[in-house]
Design a protein around this motif. Structure first.
Motif, PDB file in Angstrom:
ATOM      1  N   ASP A  55       0.810  -1.220   0.000  1.00 41.78           N
ATOM      2  CA  ASP A  55       0.000   0.000   0.000  1.00 41.78           C
ATOM      3  C   ASP A  55       0.851   1.280   0.000  1.00 41.78           C
ATOM      4  N   SER A  56       1.632   1.442  -1.045  1.00 41.49           N
ATOM      5  CA  SER A  56       2.480   2.628  -1.176  1.00 41.49           C
ATOM      6  C   SER A  56       1.669   3.842  -1.599  1.00 41.49           C
ATOM      7  N   VAL A  57       2.265   5.037  -1.442  1.00 38.62           N
ATOM      8  CA  VAL A  57       1.585   6.306  -1.707  1.00 38.62           C
ATOM      9  C   VAL A  57       2.399   7.161  -2.678  1.00 38.62           C
ATOM     10  N   LEU A  58       1.730   7.624  -3.735  1.00 38.48           N
ATOM     11  CA  LEU A  58       2.287   8.640  -4.630  1.00 38.48           C
ATOM     12  C   LEU A  58       1.749   9.988  -4.178  1.00 38.48           C
ATOM     13  N   ASP A  59       2.620  10.954  -3.974  1.00 41.91           N
ATOM     14  CA  ASP A  59       2.166  12.285  -3.568  1.00 41.91           C
ATOM     15  C   ASP A  59       1.430  12.946  -4.734  1.00 41.91           C
ATOM     16  N   TYR A  60       0.251  13.522  -4.426  1.00 41.37           N
ATOM     17  CA  TYR A  60      -0.564  14.141  -5.477  1.00 41.37           C
ATOM     18  C   TYR A  60      -1.176  15.418  -4.939  1.00 41.37           C
ATOM     19  N   GLU A  61      -0.963  16.516  -5.658  1.00 37.57           N
ATOM     20  CA  GLU A  61      -1.533  17.810  -5.308  1.00 37.57           C
ATOM     21  C   GLU A  61      -2.760  18.037  -6.184  1.00 37.57           C
ATOM     22  N   ALA A  62      -3.945  17.960  -5.549  1.00 39.99           N
ATOM     23  CA  ALA A  62      -5.192  17.995  -6.318  1.00 39.99           C
ATOM     24  C   ALA A  62      -5.376  19.321  -7.060  1.00 39.99           C
ATOM     25  N   HIS A  98      -5.888   7.665  -1.932  1.00 36.93           N
ATOM     26  CA  HIS A  98      -4.530   8.020  -2.357  1.00 36.93           C
ATOM     27  C   HIS A  98      -4.185   7.233  -3.610  1.00 36.93           C
ATOM     28  N   ILE A  99      -3.225   7.752  -4.353  1.00 33.84           N
ATOM     29  CA  ILE A  99      -2.739   7.078  -5.554  1.00 33.84           C
ATOM     30  C   ILE A  99      -1.563   6.193  -5.180  1.00 33.84           C
ATOM     31  N   SER A 100      -1.547   4.999  -5.740  1.00 33.20           N
ATOM     32  CA  SER A 100      -0.451   4.070  -5.482  1.00 33.20           C
ATOM     33  C   SER A 100       0.827   4.523  -6.182  1.00 33.20           C
TER      34      SER A 100
END
Length: 310
Positions: A55-62, A98-100
């Motif tokens: 369950d990794s996370v890609l940082d994303y600025e909406a 969150h985005i993987s």
């Protein structure tokens, strides 16, 4: 005996062996992303240094639509500093918050990208919602491996088993490694309760049964959660508990709470909840194995937002 019961019995036996023999227990590092309240895990076998990332996370600025890799790079740094070999990149489900970062981590570290087989159901539902067209394959082929209920796997010398735990989404899986269970969004800390069940394909009754299935594991089983939001009165984030603690004190599903009571509570509570802030980009990307939609003729990828459709 049903196949589901055989899978649960196998998981119980595996955990009991790991409780009795410390060499069968994994080393676990949790990485908390406060922006999405998500915990990612690196799970490794101390003997062979083989590892899985869960369950990794890609940082994303909406607001800007920009992605970055700060959270994922912390995992890359940890893996390299500890001389680990990544063999699995596991998703407990197609996340809506969150985005993987799995494709980025796979490029950096290797490993097979895996999720539960019922991701195909999720792809069908959301493929229609996003009008993804025939170019979007709804067969799970975006992943290297699809886990079935009761399927076994290995991380080095450590034994693992996958359990299907639908309810939050149709595709949710829990992954048992040694004496540890990574339960995704089924449960939170005992003082916070359980996951919602109102997303497309979700079902509160299924969620209750999935949770009770997990709570049949030995009481000493360590449970590692995908999220924490700090329950009222608690000042610290937390993401590790046990089956025994959940059975004794989970505010939604402790021992003694009936299925009908849970379904009534969960349904009423879900009606009050707003959609996760990142649900549209997250699901749209995660059903593709964490890959952005194909760039259009100007070389840019676009996230669709269906209007008045959810």
């Amino acid at each position: 005996m049903s196949d589901a019961q055989k899978a649960l019995d196998a998981a119980r036996q595996q955990i009991e062996h790991a409780i009795a023999d410390q060499s069968k227990r994994p080393s676990i590092a949790g990485f908390f992303d406060e922006a999405t309240n998500t915990i990612s895990y690196v799970v490794h076998d101390p003997a062979t240094k083989e590892a899985a990332i869960i369950d990794s996370v890609l940082d994303y600025e909406a607001a800007s639509g920009r992605t970055s890799n700060g959270s994922a790079d912390l995992i890359v740094e940890y893996v390299r500093e500890n001389d680990l070999t990544v063999t699995w990149l596991i998703e407990t489900h197609a996340h809506a918050d969150h985005i993987s970062a799995a494709p980025y981590l796979q490029e950096k570290l290797g490993g097979k990208l895996a999720i539960g087989r019922d991701i195909i159901k999720v792809q069908n539902v959301f493929g229609k919602l996003f009008n993804a067209g025939t170019e979007f394959q709804r067969d799970g082929s975006q992943f290297d491996h699809l886990f079935d209920d009761g399927e076994t796997f290995r991380i080095g010398a450590l034994e693992g088993i996958a359990l299907h735990v639908p309810g939050h989404t149709p595709a949710d899986m829990a992954f048992i490694v040694g004496d540890a269970a990574f339960v995704g969004d089924t449960m939170f800390m005992p003082d916070f309760g359980t996951a919602r069940a109102d997303f497309p394909g979700g079902d509160a009754r299924e969620l209750y049964r999935s949770i009770r299935r997990l709570l049949e594991l030995p009481e000493e089983t360590r449970l590692f959660l995908c999220h924490d939001y700090k329950a009222p009165g608690r000042d610290e984030y937390a993401w590790e508990t046990t089956v025994g603690q959940q059975r004794a004190g989970n505010v939604h599903v402790r021992d003694g709470v009936t299925e009908d009571e849970f379904v009534e509570m969960r349904t009423k509570r879900d009606e009050t909840l707003a959609m996760p802030q990142l649900i549209m980009p997250s699901v749209q990307v995660n059903i593709r194995g964490g890959r952005l939609p194909q760039p259009e003729d100007n070389g840019v990828s676009y996230i669709k937002i269906p209007v008045n459709a959810v």
